[in-house]
Design an enzyme around this catalytic site. Sequence first.
Site, mmCIF file in Angstrom:
data_model
loop_
_atom_site.group_PDB
_atom_site.id
_atom_site.type_symbol
_atom_site.label_atom_id
_atom_site.label_comp_id
_atom_site.label_asym_id
_atom_site.label_seq_id
_atom_site.Cartn_x
_atom_site.Cartn_y
_atom_site.Cartn_z
ATOM 1 N N GLY A 189 -70.930 9.604 117.787
ATOM 2 C CA GLY A 189 -71.493 9.691 116.436
ATOM 3 C C GLY A 189 -72.481 8.571 116.197
ATOM 4 O O GLY A 189 -72.894 7.894 117.140
ATOM 5 N N ASN A 190 -72.868 8.390 114.949
ATOM 6 C CA ASN A 190 -73.807 7.302 114.642
ATOM 7 C C ASN A 190 -73.495 6.750 113.252
ATOM 8 O O ASN A 190 -72.595 7.226 112.561
ATOM 9 C CB ASN A 190 -75.253 7.784 114.764
ATOM 10 C CG ASN A 190 -75.557 8.904 113.809
ATOM 11 O OD1 ASN A 190 -75.605 8.703 112.603
ATOM 12 N ND2 ASN A 190 -75.733 10.110 114.338
ATOM 13 N N ARG A 191 -74.253 5.732 112.860
ATOM 14 C CA ARG A 191 -73.895 4.943 111.678
ATOM 15 C C ARG A 191 -74.454 5.484 110.364
ATOM 16 O O ARG A 191 -74.326 4.840 109.331
ATOM 17 C CB ARG A 191 -74.413 3.502 111.868
ATOM 18 C CG ARG A 191 -73.638 2.742 112.919
ATOM 19 C CD ARG A 191 -74.304 1.424 113.224
ATOM 20 N NE ARG A 191 -74.419 0.561 112.058
ATOM 21 C CZ ARG A 191 -75.177 -0.537 112.001
ATOM 22 N NH1 ARG A 191 -75.895 -0.875 113.048
ATOM 23 N NH2 ARG A 191 -75.209 -1.270 110.922
ATOM 24 N N ALA A 238 -79.046 12.118 110.498
ATOM 25 C CA ALA A 238 -79.236 11.609 111.853
ATOM 26 C C ALA A 238 -78.431 12.494 112.806
ATOM 27 O O ALA A 238 -77.235 12.246 113.011
ATOM 28 C CB ALA A 238 -78.764 10.165 111.934
#
Length: 262
Positions: free
Chosen positions: A66-68, A133
């Site tokens: 995943g990402n932030r 994102a």
Amino acid sequence: GCLVLEPAVGRLTGVDTGKGRLPDPEAIYQAALQLLEGRPQDLAGKHVVVSAGGTREFLDPVRYLGNRSSGRQGYALAEAAVARGARVTVVAANVGLPDPAGVDVVRVVSTEELRQQMHASAIDADAVIMAAAPADFRPAEFVDAKIKKAADGAAPDIRLVENPDILLELVAARTSKRPVIVGFAAETGDAHATVIEHARAKLTRKGCDLLVVNDVSAGKAFGRDDNEAVLLGADGTVDEIPLGPKIDLAHAVLDAVVQRMD
Ligand code: CTP
């Protein structure tokens, strides 16, 4: 002439859960404040679709890549568009924030789900804003059972495959100037080019009408309430939006969107 708030989602009067609750007082209060702000209703009758958050690509039932991305900027865009009279759909990837008032929220997890929902919502959209994102890569295979550590301590090899570029696809699917399409870019400068040079190249590559460029060199922008950005137009315009609340950046982006609508 009145704003109708969608019912909130949650536990209902029985054992069932779903859409059907009175929105939180906070959501009603925020909606009232927005109306009182007296924004010009320059998006009345328009459908604005915003993606928000970060996608997750599962390796096994418990682990993911995943990402932030928190979804804050996407939600601010949705709030701003509602305040200007738009019908708003947010496709939210793993966002842990309360639903913005008056917005139709569609929840997704993976990039493929985000892709399908964006294409479905974009059909009658006047503006599409890709603030999410999406993970650029996903594991080549999903393992049904939790991956166990090997007895010899060897680390697993995880092969990744590239995800489709949703923004690129949305631009390619467009048959007229509608919808106006906005991309986001988180960039750092490097030995080859400055932040703006990288962003200009990305805008050309993606083919969208506007690119909202965040300089993330110093860990800025993620999970914060304020943001600064440069707004690049495919027509050559460059607008610097000073550091301020994400809702102000949202309105600046929508100003540029409105200018590009017929
Ligand atoms: N985006 C998308 N689908 C993807 C990846 C990105 O629609 N699979 C969108 C993002 O929502 C954003 C824009 O493309 O609006 C730019 O994202 P970014 O990750 O910066 O672009 P990339 O093409 O992945 O470029 P880079 O190589 O710099 O990561």
